[in-house]
Design a protein around this motif. Structure first.
Motif, PDB file in Angstrom:
ATOM      1  N   GLY A 298       1.089  -1.017   0.259  1.00 34.16           N
ATOM      2  CA  GLY A 298      -0.276   0.243   0.538  1.00 34.16           C
ATOM      3  C   GLY A 298       0.449   1.469   0.219  1.00 34.16           C
ATOM      4  O   GLY A 298       1.967   1.205   0.090  1.00 34.16           O
ATOM      5  N   TYR A 299       0.404   2.598  -0.135  1.00 31.37           N
ATOM      6  CA  TYR A 299       0.868   3.620  -0.089  1.00 31.37           C
ATOM      7  C   TYR A 299       0.702   4.321   1.612  1.00 31.37           C
ATOM      8  O   TYR A 299       0.095   4.179   2.066  1.00 31.37           O
ATOM      9  CB  TYR A 299      -0.420   4.675  -0.709  1.00 31.37           C
ATOM     10  N   VAL A 300       2.329   4.601   2.518  1.00 27.13           N
ATOM     11  CA  VAL A 300       2.522   5.252   2.904  1.00 27.13           C
ATOM     12  C   VAL A 300       2.438   6.945   3.646  1.00 27.13           C
ATOM     13  O   VAL A 300       2.874   6.916   2.108  1.00 27.13           O
ATOM     14  CB  VAL A 300       2.768   4.663   4.002  1.00 27.13           C
ATOM     15  N   SER A 301       2.609   7.524   4.562  1.00 24.77           N
ATOM     16  CA  SER A 301       3.152   8.639   3.873  1.00 24.77           C
ATOM     17  C   SER A 301       4.387   8.283   3.894  1.00 24.77           C
ATOM     18  O   SER A 301       5.379   7.900   4.424  1.00 24.77           O
ATOM     19  CB  SER A 301       3.119   9.764   5.703  1.00 24.77           C
ATOM     20  N   GLY A 302       4.931   9.261   1.956  1.00 32.74           N
ATOM     21  CA  GLY A 302       6.071   9.441   1.884  1.00 32.74           C
ATOM     22  C   GLY A 302       6.572   7.927   0.849  1.00 32.74           C
ATOM     23  O   GLY A 302       7.493   8.259   0.113  1.00 32.74           O
ATOM     24  N   GLY A 303       5.530   7.148   0.573  1.00 31.02           N
ATOM     25  CA  GLY A 303       5.839   6.625  -0.613  1.00 31.02           C
ATOM     26  C   GLY A 303       4.755   4.675  -0.870  1.00 31.02           C
ATOM     27  O   GLY A 303       4.278   5.055  -0.092  1.00 31.02           O
ATOM     28  N   ARG A 304       5.263   4.263  -1.149  1.00 29.76           N
ATOM     29  CA  ARG A 304       4.562   3.014  -0.762  1.00 29.76           C
ATOM     30  C   ARG A 304       5.536   1.688   0.457  1.00 29.76           C
ATOM     31  O   ARG A 304       6.664   2.579   0.223  1.00 29.76           O
ATOM     32  CB  ARG A 304       5.283   2.289  -2.497  1.00 29.76           C
ATOM     33  N   THR A 305       4.956   0.783   0.450  1.00 29.84           N
ATOM     34  CA  THR A 305       5.645   0.030   1.899  1.00 29.84           C
ATOM     35  C   THR A 305       5.475  -1.819   1.330  1.00 29.84           C
ATOM     36  O   THR A 305       4.576  -1.619   0.848  1.00 29.84           O
ATOM     37  CB  THR A 305       5.009   0.110   2.883  1.00 29.84           C
ATOM     38  N   GLU A 306       6.246  -1.785   1.850  1.00 26.75           N
ATOM     39  CA  GLU A 306       6.140  -3.606   1.481  1.00 26.75           C
ATOM     40  C   GLU A 306       6.176  -4.270   2.690  1.00 26.75           C
ATOM     41  O   GLU A 306       5.578  -5.729   2.891  1.00 26.75           O
ATOM     42  CB  GLU A 306       7.431  -4.623   1.071  1.00 26.75           C
ATOM     43  N   LEU A 307       5.739  -3.653   3.992  1.00 26.28           N
ATOM     44  CA  LEU A 307       5.455  -4.098   4.830  1.00 26.28           C
ATOM     45  C   LEU A 307       3.529  -4.731   5.329  1.00 26.28           C
ATOM     46  O   LEU A 307       3.095  -4.688   4.310  1.00 26.28           O
ATOM     47  CB  LEU A 307       5.182  -3.109   5.974  1.00 26.28           C
ATOM     48  N   THR A 308       4.369  -5.914   5.680  1.00 25.42           N
ATOM     49  CA  THR A 308       2.777  -6.937   5.998  1.00 25.42           C
ATOM     50  C   THR A 308       2.793  -7.361   7.674  1.00 25.42           C
ATOM     51  O   THR A 308       4.006  -7.278   8.508  1.00 25.42           O
ATOM     52  CB  THR A 308       3.211  -8.531   5.731  1.00 25.42           C
ATOM     53  N   GLU A 309       1.015  -6.988   7.876  1.00 23.14           N
ATOM     54  CA  GLU A 309       0.584  -6.763   8.763  1.00 23.14           C
ATOM     55  C   GLU A 309      -0.113  -8.224   9.284  1.00 23.14           C
ATOM     56  O   GLU A 309      -1.219  -8.513   8.429  1.00 23.14           O
ATOM     57  CB  GLU A 309       0.142  -5.762   9.540  1.00 23.14           C
ATOM     58  N   THR A 310      -0.087  -9.162  10.197  1.00 23.76           N
ATOM     59  CA  THR A 310      -1.279  -9.996  10.394  1.00 23.76           C
ATOM     60  C   THR A 310      -1.397  -9.814  11.800  1.00 23.76           C
ATOM     61  O   THR A 310      -1.389  -9.116  13.169  1.00 23.76           O
ATOM     62  CB  THR A 310      -0.651 -11.046  10.655  1.00 23.76           C
ATOM     63  N   PHE A 311      -3.137 -10.149  11.912  1.00 25.81           N
ATOM     64  CA  PHE A 311      -4.207  -9.923  13.119  1.00 25.81           C
ATOM     65  C   PHE A 311      -4.434 -11.768  13.644  1.00 25.81           C
ATOM     66  O   PHE A 311      -5.133 -11.996  13.127  1.00 25.81           O
ATOM     67  CB  PHE A 311      -5.102  -8.848  12.582  1.00 25.81           C
ATOM     68  N   ASN A 312      -4.040 -11.588  14.718  1.00 26.37           N
ATOM     69  CA  ASN A 312      -4.559 -12.574  15.906  1.00 26.37           C
ATOM     70  C   ASN A 312      -5.835 -12.315  16.102  1.00 26.37           C
ATOM     71  O   ASN A 312      -5.910 -13.370  17.237  1.00 26.37           O
ATOM     72  CB  ASN A 312      -3.858 -13.419  16.420  1.00 26.37           C
ATOM     73  N   GLY A 313      -6.698 -10.906  16.060  1.00 24.22           N
ATOM     74  CA  GLY A 313      -7.608 -11.157  16.988  1.00 24.22           C
ATOM     75  C   GLY A 313      -8.017 -10.054  18.237  1.00 24.22           C
ATOM     76  O   GLY A 313      -8.678 -10.057  18.446  1.00 24.22           O
ATOM     77  N   THR A 314      -6.617 -10.159  18.712  1.00 21.87           N
ATOM     78  CA  THR A 314      -6.393  -9.170  19.171  1.00 21.87           C
ATOM     79  C   THR A 314      -5.008  -8.187  19.201  1.00 21.87           C
ATOM     80  O   THR A 314      -5.479  -7.329  19.298  1.00 21.87           O
ATOM     81  CB  THR A 314      -5.732 -10.168  20.871  1.00 21.87           C
ATOM     82  N   THR A 315      -3.946  -8.458  18.769  1.00 23.65           N
ATOM     83  CA  THR A 315      -3.314  -7.523  17.891  1.00 23.65           C
ATOM     84  C   THR A 315      -2.484  -7.834  16.587  1.00 23.65           C
ATOM     85  O   THR A 315      -3.052  -8.767  16.639  1.00 23.65           O
ATOM     86  CB  THR A 315      -2.275  -7.558  18.675  1.00 23.65           C
ATOM     87  N   TRP A 316      -2.125  -6.663  15.540  1.00 20.77           N
ATOM     88  CA  TRP A 316      -1.690  -6.936  15.215  1.00 20.77           C
ATOM     89  C   TRP A 316       0.174  -6.770  15.035  1.00 20.77           C
ATOM     90  O   TRP A 316       0.245  -5.789  16.008  1.00 20.77           O
ATOM     91  CB  TRP A 316      -2.009  -5.713  14.167  1.00 20.77           C
ATOM     92  N   THR A 317       0.497  -8.083  14.412  1.00 22.43           N
ATOM     93  CA  THR A 317       2.217  -8.305  14.540  1.00 22.43           C
ATOM     94  C   THR A 317       2.033  -7.516  12.845  1.00 22.43           C
ATOM     95  O   THR A 317       2.040  -7.950  11.687  1.00 22.43           O
ATOM     96  CB  THR A 317       2.483 -10.064  14.326  1.00 22.43           C
ATOM     97  N   GLU A 318       3.773  -7.088  13.256  1.00 21.95           N
ATOM     98  CA  GLU A 318       4.059  -5.787  11.422  1.00 21.95           C
ATOM     99  C   GLU A 318       5.545  -6.472  11.448  1.00 21.95           C
ATOM    100  O   GLU A 318       5.722  -6.727  12.048  1.00 21.95           O
ATOM    101  CB  GLU A 318       3.949  -4.582  12.051  1.00 21.95           C
TER     102      GLU A 318
END
Length: 152
Positions: A56-76
């Protein structure tokens, strides 16, 4: 059954009658934990207890970051070999399909060119390059998972 014509093509669907349904029983939203990195034009999928968001697009440019969600928290992701791993290429405006254990990125935009690349995440510690599209595209449509998908 409702039948609609779109650009000369017949599209069929089922008309759902929701009359008599008590207010607030369908489509209600509940606040949850925010993503670690706000983004737009990225991909994602999954359920409320097991989800994935990537690129996606983040402030300043594109990102390759992935985040997963376990129902409680996001892990980046912190890199290509972290869990979850970062995508191989920082992209926006790609199409996505799948879920937290079988996600797909198809086409996209690097900030200067459209791409024909396809990447798959099948759980574990890496995104994997798949057979590229025949043409570079962005903002296309996609459905399916890493093993069985359709794009148009």
């Amino acid at each position: 059954m409702a039948i609609t014509y779109l650009s000369g093509q017949r599209v069929q669907g089922i008309k759902v009658d929701r009359t008599g349904t008590p207010a607030g029983t369908l489509g209600s939203w509940t606040a949850s934990t925010a993503l670690n990195t706000a983004r737009k034009f990225g991909g994602g999928g999954g359920l409320k207890t097991s989800a994935i968001v990537y690129g996606g697009y983040v402030s300043g440019g594109r990102t390759e970051l992935t985040e997963t969600f376990n129902g409680t928290t996001w892990t980046e992701s912190t890199g290509i070999s972290s869990t979850p791993p970062s995508m191989d290429t920082a992209l926006e405006a790609f199409t996505s399909g799948g879920n937290a254990t079988s996600a797909l990125s198809v086409g996209g935009y690097t900030g200067s060119v459209n791409v024909a690349t396809v990447e798959a995440y099948e759980g574990g510690s890496a995104w994997t390059a798949k057979t590229s599209l025949g043409a570079a595209v962005r903002v296309n449509g996609c459905d399916g998972s890493a093993d069985n998908a359709l794009t148009c």
